[in-house]
Design a protein around this motif. Structure first.
Motif, PDB file in Angstrom:
ATOM      1  N   GLU A 177     -61.069-134.598  57.366  1.00 31.15           N
ATOM      2  CA  GLU A 177     -61.883-133.827  57.903  1.00 31.15           C
ATOM      3  C   GLU A 177     -61.877-133.512  59.496  1.00 31.15           C
ATOM      4  OE1 GLU A 177     -64.941-132.613  56.850  1.00 31.15           O
ATOM      5  OE2 GLU A 177     -64.746-133.280  54.923  1.00 31.15           O
ATOM      6  N   GLY A 178     -61.950-132.534  59.792  1.00 32.62           N
ATOM      7  CA  GLY A 178     -61.703-132.278  61.414  1.00 32.62           C
ATOM      8  C   GLY A 178     -62.291-133.249  62.329  1.00 32.62           C
ATOM      9  N   ASP A 179     -63.762-133.345  61.960  1.00 33.77           N
ATOM     10  CA  ASP A 179     -64.815-134.306  62.720  1.00 33.77           C
ATOM     11  C   ASP A 179     -64.071-135.657  62.808  1.00 33.77           C
ATOM     12  OD1 ASP A 179     -66.421-132.333  63.200  1.00 33.77           O
ATOM     13  OD2 ASP A 179     -67.719-132.821  61.693  1.00 33.77           O
ATOM     14  N   SER A 180     -63.559-136.217  61.756  1.00 31.36           N
ATOM     15  CA  SER A 180     -62.903-137.551  61.740  1.00 31.36           C
ATOM     16  C   SER A 180     -61.689-137.534  62.566  1.00 31.36           C
ATOM     17  CB  SER A 180     -62.705-137.889  60.095  1.00 31.36           C
ATOM     18  OG  SER A 180     -63.561-137.976  59.316  1.00 31.36           O
ATOM     19  N   LEU A 181     -60.835-136.685  62.501  1.00 27.15           N
ATOM     20  CA  LEU A 181     -59.762-136.470  63.406  1.00 27.15           C
ATOM     21  C   LEU A 181     -60.102-136.416  64.793  1.00 27.15           C
ATOM     22  CD1 LEU A 181     -56.594-136.744  63.600  1.00 27.15           C
ATOM     23  CD2 LEU A 181     -56.760-133.965  63.235  1.00 27.15           C
ATOM     24  N   ARG A 218     -70.426-127.436  58.997  1.00 28.97           N
ATOM     25  CA  ARG A 218     -69.981-126.422  58.160  1.00 28.97           C
ATOM     26  C   ARG A 218     -68.784-125.935  58.608  1.00 28.97           C
ATOM     27  NH1 ARG A 218     -74.510-123.488  60.554  1.00 28.97           N
ATOM     28  NH2 ARG A 218     -73.502-121.877  62.208  1.00 28.97           N
ATOM     29  N   PRO A 219     -67.795-125.502  57.834  1.00 21.99           N
ATOM     30  CA  PRO A 219     -66.445-125.096  58.190  1.00 21.99           C
ATOM     31  C   PRO A 219     -66.627-123.805  59.068  1.00 21.99           C
ATOM     32  CG  PRO A 219     -67.079-124.357  55.585  1.00 21.99           C
ATOM     33  CD  PRO A 219     -67.811-125.378  56.338  1.00 21.99           C
ATOM     34  N   GLY A 249     -59.222-116.329  55.362  1.00 18.30           N
ATOM     35  CA  GLY A 249     -58.893-116.250  53.874  1.00 18.30           C
ATOM     36  C   GLY A 249     -58.921-117.616  53.427  1.00 18.30           C
ATOM     37  N   LEU A 250     -59.081-118.500  54.287  1.00 16.49           N
ATOM     38  CA  LEU A 250     -59.080-120.171  54.077  1.00 16.49           C
ATOM     39  C   LEU A 250     -60.182-120.480  53.259  1.00 16.49           C
ATOM     40  CD1 LEU A 250     -56.984-119.987  56.353  1.00 16.49           C
ATOM     41  CD2 LEU A 250     -57.738-122.317  57.118  1.00 16.49           C
ATOM     42  N   ASP A 251     -59.924-121.651  52.354  1.00 16.50           N
ATOM     43  CA  ASP A 251     -61.118-122.025  51.295  1.00 16.50           C
ATOM     44  C   ASP A 251     -61.652-123.180  52.402  1.00 16.50           C
ATOM     45  OD1 ASP A 251     -60.036-125.021  51.018  1.00 16.50           O
ATOM     46  OD2 ASP A 251     -58.455-123.717  50.032  1.00 16.50           O
ATOM     47  N   GLU A 252     -63.008-123.586  51.987  1.00 20.41           N
ATOM     48  CA  GLU A 252     -63.970-124.435  52.623  1.00 20.41           C
ATOM     49  C   GLU A 252     -63.176-125.726  53.034  1.00 20.41           C
ATOM     50  OE1 GLU A 252     -67.887-124.813  51.939  1.00 20.41           O
ATOM     51  OE2 GLU A 252     -68.295-122.585  51.613  1.00 20.41           O
ATOM     52  N   GLU A 253     -62.585-126.283  51.984  1.00 15.91           N
ATOM     53  CA  GLU A 253     -61.957-127.421  52.020  1.00 15.91           C
ATOM     54  C   GLU A 253     -60.774-127.487  53.025  1.00 15.91           C
ATOM     55  OE1 GLU A 253     -59.670-131.145  49.484  1.00 15.91           O
ATOM     56  OE2 GLU A 253     -60.641-129.414  48.682  1.00 15.91           O
ATOM     57  N   ALA A 303     -60.496-125.487  55.629  1.00 13.66           N
ATOM     58  CA  ALA A 303     -61.003-125.024  56.724  1.00 13.66           C
ATOM     59  C   ALA A 303     -61.720-126.257  57.411  1.00 13.66           C
ATOM     60  CB  ALA A 303     -62.108-123.925  56.695  1.00 13.66           C
ATOM     61  N   ARG A 304     -62.492-127.276  56.823  1.00 17.83           N
ATOM     62  CA  ARG A 304     -62.786-128.401  57.069  1.00 17.83           C
ATOM     63  C   ARG A 304     -61.905-129.192  58.032  1.00 17.83           C
ATOM     64  NH1 ARG A 304     -68.309-129.328  55.413  1.00 17.83           N
ATOM     65  NH2 ARG A 304     -67.958-131.623  55.944  1.00 17.83           N
ATOM     66  N   GLY A 305     -60.619-129.175  57.784  1.00 21.64           N
ATOM     67  CA  GLY A 305     -59.611-129.778  58.446  1.00 21.64           C
ATOM     68  C   GLY A 305     -58.957-129.578  59.582  1.00 21.64           C
TER      69      GLY A 305
END
Length: 406
Positions: free
Chosen positions: A315-319, A342-343, A351-355, A357-359
């Protein structure tokens, strides 16, 4: 001392801007007053207007001071829409890219919900570049007579993609349609010339270029009609009423003069640091994926200070928080939507999927950045990434187990 890699959100105030700010704060006077103090304040404002006009390639009368980029975007998009529709009620469509800053996207959506506008979202490719073919189709086949305006950012605030503004303007100009561009990220990073651009309106902001927070400008063509968003004393060509922030404007001008005086050399320096970030991330976390235009392929297609990655499995927030604990300050995307779980709409539009994009993680450099900052970041990234990935995988497993027990 933390390593600051979030210059796209706001960059530290520059020495010339700080000096101008503190000097002006020590003087009083409303620039609309007629006494001596007021005239001196007015002189500071007008000298600053001329300075910003030179920096942005505009005429001084085209500089309309605002409280920042968000207000400038609102004033441009709402003002152009209302004025164009008043002149011809058929003009209800707004052509807008899918990767615009929230200040533009939310304004367009508000007009659609409350003012009868029709938002036409222009797609982008995998780099975040707006589709000129889609724009052309909307102008030719969709009916140019129904278009109030086109709005397309100069450069994306998340992935750093520089948009084909000249081509957008050329397509719209063939139909007599005004174009607004949010140039908040571009101004002070790449060459920006309002006169040469052919734009009807262009938004810029002080705190992105080393000025203070709370001041910006809308560059507005002298022959462009704009309906005011707010009313009052009629300052700023009667399109933006309100007492002007003399000290903030003086500091904004000082920052603009400073950043544009050495733009080419400083952009090359910062781009070199960006390339070192990209190379370093690729070396220590090979699975990370650079998003946006690859500067090795198209050097001018990306902002010099922007490096944006997605990190699979975390997860981007975790990083972000783990890097912060290690003394590295970065971002998951736009600071204006920080804290919203949210992503990124930009990455989804690409075109990225949500998973995936969240990274996301954005590393942006500026005038205080150095090679030592890059080295410290690259050294801290592997452990932070490993821990973020472990946390992300644990959360994913936990959610599956929770779902299976329901």
């Amino acid at each position: 001392m933390p390593v600051y890699l979030d210059h796209a959100a706001t960059t530290p105030i520059s020495a010339p801007a700080l000096a101008a700010l503190t000097s002006a704060l020590g003087r009083s006077g409303n620039p609309s007053s007629l006494h001596g103090a007021g005239r001196r304040a007015r002189a500071t404002v007008e000298q600053s207007r001329e300075t910003i006009a030179r920096a942005a390639g505009a005429h001084p009368t085209e500089v309309v001071f605002t409280s920042g980029g968000t207000e400038a975007d609102n004033l441009a998009v709402k003002g152009l829409f209302w004025a164009r529709r008043a002149a011809d009620p058929r003009r209800t469509r707004i052509l807008v890219s899918t990767v615009e800053h929230a200040a533009v996207q939310d304004t367009v959506e508000w007009l659609a919900h409350h003012e009868g506008a029709e938002a036409v979202w222009l797609p982008v490719d995998e780099t975040g570049t707006v589709s000129l073919d889609a724009l052309s189709r909307e102008l030719d086949d969709g009916g140019a007579d129904s278009v109030a305006l086109v709005t397309c950012m100069w450069a994306n605030n998340e992935v750093g993609t520089v948009e084909p503004v000249a081509e957008v303007v050329a397509l719209a100009a063939a139909h007599g349609i005004p174009v607004h561009s949010d140039a908040v990220q571009a101004f002070g990073s790449v060459p920006v010339n309002f006169k040469d651009s052919g734009l009807a309106a262009m938004s810029v902001s002080g705190h992105k270029i080393g000025g203070p927070v709370g001041v910006g400008a809308l560059l507005l063509g002298r022959d462009v009609t704009l309906t005011p968003v707010q009313h009052g004393g009629g300052q700023e060509r009667k399109v933006r009423s309100g007492t002007l922030d003399t000290a903030g404007i003086a500091a904004f001008a000082a920052a603009a003069a400073d950043v544009t005086a050495n733009l080419a050399a400083e952009s090359r320096r910062i781009a070199g640091l960006r390339d070192a970030v990209i190379a370093g991330v690729g070396r220590v976390v090979p699975e990370a994926v650079l998003r946006g235009v690859d500067p090795a392929v198209n050097p001018g297609g990306r902002l010099p200070g922007n490096a944006h990655f997605t990190f699979p499995g975390c997860e981007g927030d975790s990083l972000l928080f783990l890097l912060d604990m290690a003394g590295i300050e970065s971002s998951t995307g736009s600071a204006c939507t920080a804290g919203v779980p949210r992503p990124s709409h930009v990455l989804l539009a690409m075109g990225l999927d949500e998973e995936t994009a969240r990274g996301a993680q954005r590393f942006s450099l500026g005038h205080t950045s150095s090679q030592a900052d890059v080295d410290a970041f690259v050294a801290a990234l592997p452990q932070a990434h490993a821990r973020a990935k472990q946390a992300g995988m644990a959360g994913h497993v936990s959610s599956i187990q929770t779902a299976s027990t329901r």
